[in-house]
Scaffold this motif. Structure first.
Motif, PDB file in Angstrom:
ATOM      1  N   ASP A 852       0.767  -0.928  -0.061  1.00  0.00           N
ATOM      2  CA  ASP A 852       0.038  -0.091   0.347  1.00  0.00           C
ATOM      3  C   ASP A 852       0.534   1.512  -0.481  1.00  0.00           C
ATOM      4  OD1 ASP A 852       0.812   0.047   2.643  1.00  0.00           O
ATOM      5  OD2 ASP A 852      -0.949  -0.305   3.302  1.00  0.00           O
ATOM      6  N   GLY A 853       1.679   0.801  -0.438  1.00  0.00           N
ATOM      7  CA  GLY A 853       3.075   2.872  -0.161  1.00  0.00           C
ATOM      8  C   GLY A 853       3.898   2.802   0.983  1.00  0.00           C
ATOM      9  N   SER A 854       2.980   1.690   1.889  1.00  0.00           N
ATOM     10  CA  SER A 854       3.498   1.920   3.508  1.00  0.00           C
ATOM     11  C   SER A 854       4.760   1.619   4.052  1.00  0.00           C
ATOM     12  CB  SER A 854       2.502   1.881   4.259  1.00  0.00           C
ATOM     13  OG  SER A 854       2.749   1.035   4.677  1.00  0.00           O
ATOM     14  N   GLU A 855       5.205   0.804   3.051  1.00  0.00           N
ATOM     15  CA  GLU A 855       5.817  -0.040   3.157  1.00  0.00           C
ATOM     16  C   GLU A 855       7.746   0.771   3.563  1.00  0.00           C
ATOM     17  OE1 GLU A 855       3.165  -2.170   1.765  1.00  0.00           O
ATOM     18  OE2 GLU A 855       4.254  -1.070   1.143  1.00  0.00           O
ATOM     19  N   VAL A 856       8.704   0.135   4.227  1.00  0.00           N
ATOM     20  CA  VAL A 856       9.761   0.085   3.617  1.00  0.00           C
ATOM     21  C   VAL A 856      10.306  -0.985   3.126  1.00  0.00           C
ATOM     22  CG1 VAL A 856      12.398   0.778   5.104  1.00  0.00           C
ATOM     23  CG2 VAL A 856      10.302   1.199   6.029  1.00  0.00           C
ATOM     24  N   PHE A 857      11.174  -0.585   1.451  1.00  0.00           N
ATOM     25  CA  PHE A 857      11.756  -1.548   0.990  1.00  0.00           C
ATOM     26  C   PHE A 857      13.256  -2.301   0.978  1.00  0.00           C
ATOM     27  CE2 PHE A 857       7.712  -0.967  -0.913  1.00  0.00           C
ATOM     28  CZ  PHE A 857       7.628  -1.508  -2.661  1.00  0.00           C
ATOM     29  N   ASP A 858      13.418  -3.207   1.032  1.00  0.00           N
ATOM     30  CA  ASP A 858      14.934  -4.308   0.480  1.00  0.00           C
ATOM     31  C   ASP A 858      14.512  -4.711  -1.025  1.00  0.00           C
ATOM     32  OD1 ASP A 858      15.900  -2.817   3.096  1.00  0.00           O
ATOM     33  OD2 ASP A 858      15.634  -4.325   4.522  1.00  0.00           O
ATOM     34  N   ILE A 859      16.127  -3.746  -1.602  1.00  0.00           N
ATOM     35  CA  ILE A 859      16.162  -4.941  -2.582  1.00  0.00           C
ATOM     36  C   ILE A 859      17.841  -5.474  -2.681  1.00  0.00           C
ATOM     37  CG2 ILE A 859      16.398  -4.775  -5.508  1.00  0.00           C
ATOM     38  CD1 ILE A 859      14.739  -1.926  -4.679  1.00  0.00           C
ATOM     39  N   THR A 860      17.895  -6.538  -2.775  1.00  0.00           N
ATOM     40  CA  THR A 860      19.184  -6.966  -2.820  1.00  0.00           C
ATOM     41  C   THR A 860      19.459  -8.432  -3.599  1.00  0.00           C
ATOM     42  OG1 THR A 860      18.581  -9.019  -0.652  1.00  0.00           O
ATOM     43  CG2 THR A 860      18.474  -6.789  -0.295  1.00  0.00           C
ATOM     44  N   GLY A 861      20.609  -9.427  -3.635  1.00  0.00           N
ATOM     45  CA  GLY A 861      20.678  -9.686  -4.728  1.00  0.00           C
ATOM     46  C   GLY A 861      21.312  -9.502  -6.660  1.00  0.00           C
ATOM     47  N   LEU A 862      21.750  -8.098  -6.380  1.00  0.00           N
ATOM     48  CA  LEU A 862      21.514  -6.836  -7.652  1.00  0.00           C
ATOM     49  C   LEU A 862      23.421  -7.793  -8.319  1.00  0.00           C
ATOM     50  CD1 LEU A 862      20.550  -3.835  -7.328  1.00  0.00           C
ATOM     51  CD2 LEU A 862      19.136  -5.402  -8.109  1.00  0.00           C
ATOM     52  N   GLN A 863      24.019  -8.273  -7.180  1.00  0.00           N
ATOM     53  CA  GLN A 863      25.437  -8.740  -7.683  1.00  0.00           C
ATOM     54  C   GLN A 863      25.404  -8.052  -9.138  1.00  0.00           C
ATOM     55  OE1 GLN A 863      24.642 -13.096  -9.184  1.00  0.00           O
ATOM     56  NE2 GLN A 863      23.286 -13.183  -7.561  1.00  0.00           N
ATOM     57  N   ASP A 864      25.908  -6.530  -8.600  1.00  0.00           N
ATOM     58  CA  ASP A 864      26.333  -5.840  -9.989  1.00  0.00           C
ATOM     59  C   ASP A 864      26.207  -5.586 -10.452  1.00  0.00           C
ATOM     60  OD1 ASP A 864      28.764  -3.351 -10.041  1.00  0.00           O
ATOM     61  OD2 ASP A 864      29.719  -5.172 -10.579  1.00  0.00           O
ATOM     62  N   GLY A 865      25.035  -6.023 -10.672  1.00  0.00           N
ATOM     63  CA  GLY A 865      24.340  -6.197 -12.021  1.00  0.00           C
ATOM     64  C   GLY A 865      24.587  -7.421 -12.915  1.00  0.00           C
ATOM     65  N   ALA A 866      24.704  -8.345 -12.024  1.00  0.00           N
ATOM     66  CA  ALA A 866      25.325  -9.968 -12.889  1.00  0.00           C
ATOM     67  C   ALA A 866      24.047 -10.600 -12.893  1.00  0.00           C
ATOM     68  CB  ALA A 866      25.995 -10.676 -12.411  1.00  0.00           C
ATOM     69  N   ALA A 867      22.957 -10.469 -11.774  1.00  0.00           N
ATOM     70  CA  ALA A 867      21.482 -11.031 -11.510  1.00  0.00           C
ATOM     71  C   ALA A 867      20.716 -10.598 -12.309  1.00  0.00           C
ATOM     72  CB  ALA A 867      21.529 -10.986 -10.033  1.00  0.00           C
ATOM     73  N   LYS A 868      19.517 -11.799 -12.599  1.00  0.00           N
ATOM     74  CA  LYS A 868      18.508 -11.210 -13.723  1.00  0.00           C
ATOM     75  C   LYS A 868      16.940 -10.718 -12.761  1.00  0.00           C
ATOM     76  CE  LYS A 868      21.040 -12.061 -17.568  1.00  0.00           C
ATOM     77  NZ  LYS A 868      20.579 -10.547 -18.725  1.00  0.00           N
ATOM     78  N   VAL A 869      17.247 -11.322 -11.782  1.00  0.00           N
ATOM     79  CA  VAL A 869      16.064 -11.207 -10.625  1.00  0.00           C
ATOM     80  C   VAL A 869      16.708 -10.989  -9.569  1.00  0.00           C
ATOM     81  CG1 VAL A 869      14.723 -12.776  -9.468  1.00  0.00           C
ATOM     82  CG2 VAL A 869      15.285 -13.226 -11.886  1.00  0.00           C
ATOM     83  N   ALA A 870      15.939  -9.864  -8.555  1.00  0.00           N
ATOM     84  CA  ALA A 870      16.534  -9.870  -7.466  1.00  0.00           C
ATOM     85  C   ALA A 870      15.260  -9.853  -6.881  1.00  0.00           C
ATOM     86  CB  ALA A 870      16.507  -7.944  -7.255  1.00  0.00           C
TER      87      ALA A 870
END
Length: 918
Positions: A852-870
């Motif tokens: 609903d937009g009230s959340e705090v987000f963490d985006i992980t697993g990007l692997q310096d751009g190597a990841a296709k899925v986060a």
């Protein structure tokens, strides 16, 4: 340049020898005869640009072995032959180039390193507004106001024309960029002197306007890109792209009596949008091409962004040569185009073999019926006979609040002066009485208050323009004219249009209905419709009316055309004239009269509609090469107003710190030669929670600046009066204005508080959520050190190729945008500005995940751009955690590299500085 496949050849035309890279020679090594026309253009581009680095033999072989059924997975580098710009997107491009000159000097480079390496031409067409209309002086008045408003911007462009090589400016009052491109700038086959020989190659183009695809109609492969990508191309950086799928669209038959090219393109748009062609090429073929004039092809190519394709291209054929001759191109150039196309297997005729396509669609043009599109999206086609019901169906949700509140009181204050509004009795909701030009009239829901013949899509097409003139002539002869509340305007796409309307004796006829020339530019189609008459505005407010516009444009998104007009319909120029006469969309023009003639009898649309033969006869006897040669003889010279504008000299621009138009942007502040990493994002807050079809108009509006908006307050604090605000589009050279306009559209709906309209959000940085403007919230979050994300639905970023939709997003502090799907250009722009595009896994979205937009987000697993899925974690205030995955839309290795640098321009700048240092 390399030539691994030994395709270098020579071609003799008119006693001249040209070097070219032969596709037939490559065809001796690979089976390429089945390739679509557009794929052959890409293949030639790779052959010619092979350098062993950006383009290697493997890239050429990948295209030569193209599999129509295969999903794109191979990256290639495409280098356009030239770049074309318009002023709204062009000014920030030149601002960026000027800033890059400053930055490269700080990094130890030479300002001369920042210079376009390919022909780059800017056409000023987006700045004229319809302030004056309906009289013979409108053109001059609007031109004078345009120069007064934009003097500083134009002075800056004149500096750029002097400071940069390979950069030319087509001054105001010449025409619309895409029409000027089609009528004059396009070469179809380019030549360049290289190493003592003359190289011939296909004309390909990047344009900083999504409707660059209009040039596809003449066989030139080109499409719209963001300003960032265009700047990179200007500086010699090829564009990274996946080898596309190509959709074949077969056209057969011919248009029936009463149907226009506009009706055809609206039908094509609806079909292709329903099929799904985002990120794909569309190529038109079939025996119907022989019945399709070049202007009609250009109309179809123009609206490729509306059907979602990268391009919508037609092959080179005899019709292409006919148009080149008609538009005044030299016989030498025409001979080269024909010889080169035939030598390369790029020529199309009745005996040409059909290509293989990834999928095909078919339309019998005989089935096309008169249509409009609206009231909010160009792909929402509605038959002319159904417009009345369409209006009524769409009126219900738009008036729900008004109905709930009961009867609207239309008490309009008397403003004196004889033409102002007098006191009126209380009327039922949806109505308001008003006095205009001495007449007492009643405005209702559905009243047409704007009728505009505008936009490159249609003003480039003589059939629909002359058709509008003939319909106006027939209507005037019956005693009909526009309704007094309709703001009428004629914005020809070039000076040629005015010439042939005059020669045909039809400009006077259009003026009788109220369609006077107001300027040579995009005008109403991009929101430069100007103010409504004060009486009309007051009536709309008093009756809380849902009024309409009808325009011959290509975009009708919410809030785009005019802030007071909630319904907007796209239509052919003749239908624009018809609706100006009818004055309402609450009418079936196929069965109800337009009005009553001077003889007291009802006049129906069918009574005054010109025949296809009459239109064709007028085209044949009024349009010739001499018109084009005359009007384009000194296309870069400009008039006395243009040449009187002072501009500074020097390699580096002398920035004025007090300017509210032109400002050195902050993108390169503190930049060093060190390259960063693509890091995970922690503790991000949601800046906006949006639904489907959020357009670049919603994200970065080009219309009016509201007095009480963040941008309006900023300008007033610097002494700019509201009357001098101009538009967001005209101030794209100033990041302080534009970042405040990002997500500021009056029609954008933030679902964080029920979808209320307007650019507001909830700020969660305090003890309790606080409602404020998106800009103010973003600045508070920035002060807190809190990164931001945006959540959205399907088709995020549709519409115009506005790089400021990405630049503003970046400057607000947004690190990532989640969407169910992205439009091609905007996704690319986000990457170019260092904002990560993330796509929800199919079947998921913010609603299904309970966000609903009230959340705090963490985006992980990007692997310096190597990841296709986060991996994403969204934590709610009560501690509940929602975990999900999203696709990382860095689609090519080159995009990953750009992102590591912080954006495309940073990458290019470091490359140039390193080259200088070496």
């Amino acid at each position: 340049m390399s030539d691994s496949f030994a395709t270098r050849s020579t071609l003799d035309v008119n006693g001249k020898s040209y070097t070219y890279f032969s596709l037939p020679k490559l065809g001796q090594q690979f089976q390429i005869a089945h390739l679509p026309y557009s794929m052959k253009i890409l293949l030639e581009n790779l052959l010619r640009c092979e350098d062993g680095v950006s383009v290697a033999p493997a890239h050429i072989e990948a295209v030569a072995r193209w599999d129509a059924a295969k999903e794109p997975d191979t990256e290639i580098a495409f280098m356009p032959a030239r770049v074309v710009l318009q002023d709204f997107t062009g000014v920030p491009c030149v601002v960026d180039l000027a800033a890059m000159r400053d930055a490269v000097v700080k990094l130890g480079g030479d300002p001369e390193q920042i210079n376009p390496l390919i022909p780059s031409e800017l056409v000023i067409d987006h700045s004229v507004q319809v302030d004056s209309f309906g009289n013979a002086g409108s053109l001059d008045i609007n031109g004078r106001i345009e120069f007064e408003r934009n003097k500083e911007r134009y002075g800056f462009l004149r500096w750029g024309q002097k400071a940069f090589d390979n950069f030319k400016v087509v001054p105001p009052n010449t025409g619309i960029v895409h029409q000027v491109n089609l009528e004059n700038l396009a070469r179809v086959v380019m030549t360049a002197d290289q190493g003592g020989e003359t190289l011939a190659y296909p004309d390909t183009v990047f344009g900083t306007d999504s409707h660059t695809t209009m040039i596809n109609g003449i066989g030139v492969l080109g499409w719209g890109v963001g300003g960032i990508e265009a700047e990179a191309a200007m500086l010699g950086q090829p564009s990274s792209m996946l080898i596309p799928q190509v959709i074949g669209f077969k056209l057969s038959g011919r248009l029936p009596e009463g149907a226009t090219a506009t009706d055809l393109v609206l039908t094509v748009t609806q079909m292709l949008r329903a099929h799904g062609v985002v990120g794909k090429f569309v190529e038109f073929y079939g025996d119907g091409l022989q019945h399709l004039p070049l202007a009609d092809r250009a109309t179809i190519g123009n609206m490729a962004p509306e059907y979602g394709a990268t391009c919508g291209i037609f092959p080179i054929d005899a019709e292409s040569l006919t148009y080149l001759r008609l538009s005044g191109r030299s016989e030498e150039q025409i001979a080269l185009v024909e010889a080169y196309a035939k030598a390369q297997g790029l020529w199309h005729d009745a005996d040409s073999p059909h290509a293989q396509y990834s999928a095909t669609l078919h339309l019998d043009m005989a089935e096309v019926k008169p249509s409009l599109a609206g009231p909010k999206r160009p792909q929402d086609r509605v038959l002319l006979q159904d417009v009345k019901q369409n209006f009524r169906d769409n009126l219900v949700p738009m008036t729900a609040v008004r109905e709930k509140n009961g009867t609207a009181e239309a008490r309009l204050e008397d403003e004196g002066g004889g033409t102002a509004i007098g006191n009126r009795e209380v009327l039922p909701k949806g109505r308001a009485q008003v006095r205009i030009d001495g007449q007492d009239v009643e405005l209702k829901d559905g009243s047409v208050v704007i009728a505009a013949i505008t936009s490159c899509t249609n003003t480039s097409n003589p059939a629909v323009m002359l058709g509008a003139g003939l319909l106006a002539r027939n209507a005037a002869a019956r005693g009909l004219t526009r309704k007094p509340w309709v703001k009428t305007s004629l914005g020809p796409g070039s000076l040629v249009v005015t010439d042939y309307l005059k020669k045909a004796g039809l400009l006077d006829e259009l003026e009788k209905i109220g369609f006077y020339v107001v300027g040579y530019g995009c005008t109403t189609c991009i929101g430069n419709s100007g103010p409504l008459p004060v009486e009309v505005s007051a009536a709309i407010a008093a009756g809380d009316l849902v009024v309409a516009s009808v325009l011959s444009g290509n975009r009708n998104f919410e809030g785009r055309i005019h802030s007071e007009v909630k319904m907007n319909y796209l239509a052919s120029p003749p239908l624009v004239v018809a609706y100006a006469i009818a004055g309402t969309t609450d009418i079936d023009l196929t069965s109800e009269p337009l009005g009553t003639g001077s003889d007291g009898q009802p006049v129906y649309l069918k009574d005054i509609w010109p025949s296809n033969k009459e239109i064709g006869d007028f085209i044949a006897r009024t349009i010739g090469p001499e018109m084009f040669k005359k009007n384009y003889a000194d296309v870069f010279k400009g008039d006395s107003r243009w040449n009187a504008i002072a501009s500074p000299d020097g390699e580096l621009y002398d920035w004025d710190g007090a300017s509210t138009y032109i400002k050195n942007p902050p993108y390169f502040d503190g930049m060093s030669m060190a390259v960063g990493r693509i890091s995970d994002v922690h503790g991000a807050r949601v800046l906006g929670l949006f639904g489907d079809s959020i357009t670049t108009d919603h994200i970065s509006p080009a219309g009016n600046i509201k007095k009480d908006s963040p941008a309006g307050r900023f300008l007033q604090e610097r002494g700019v009066l509201p009357a001098d605000f101009n538009s967001y589009g005209s101030r794209r050279g100033n990041d302080d204005v534009m970042v405040r306009g990002t997500f500021a559209n009056i029609r954008i709906k933030n679902l964080m508080f029920g979808g209320e309209e307007g650019g507001n959000t909830l700020y969660f940085g305090g003890a309790s959520p606080e409602k404020m403007s998106i800009y103010d919230a973003a600045m508070k979050y920035k002060a807190d050190g809190t990164p931001l994300v945006v959540l959205a639905g399907k088709e995020y970023g549709t519409g115009s190729s506005r790089d400021w939709a990405a630049k503003g997003t970046n400057l607000l502090g947004v690190k990532a945008v989640f969407a169910e799907s992205f439009e091609r250009i905007h996704r690319s722009n986000l990457v170019g500005m260092g904002v990560l595009p993330l796509q929800f896994i199919e079947g998921q979205n913010a609603a299904t995940l309970g966000l609903d937009g009230s959340e705090v987000f963490d985006i992980t697993g990007l692997q310096d751009g190597a990841a296709k899925v986060a991996t994403i974690s969204a934590k709610k205030a009560d501690g509940h955690e929602v975990k999900f995955q999203a696709k990382v839309l860095l689609l090519t290795p080159k995009e990953v590299e750009y992102f590591r640098h912080g954006g495309l321009l940073h990458y290019v700048l470091r490359q140039l500085a390193a080259r200088r240092a070496a």
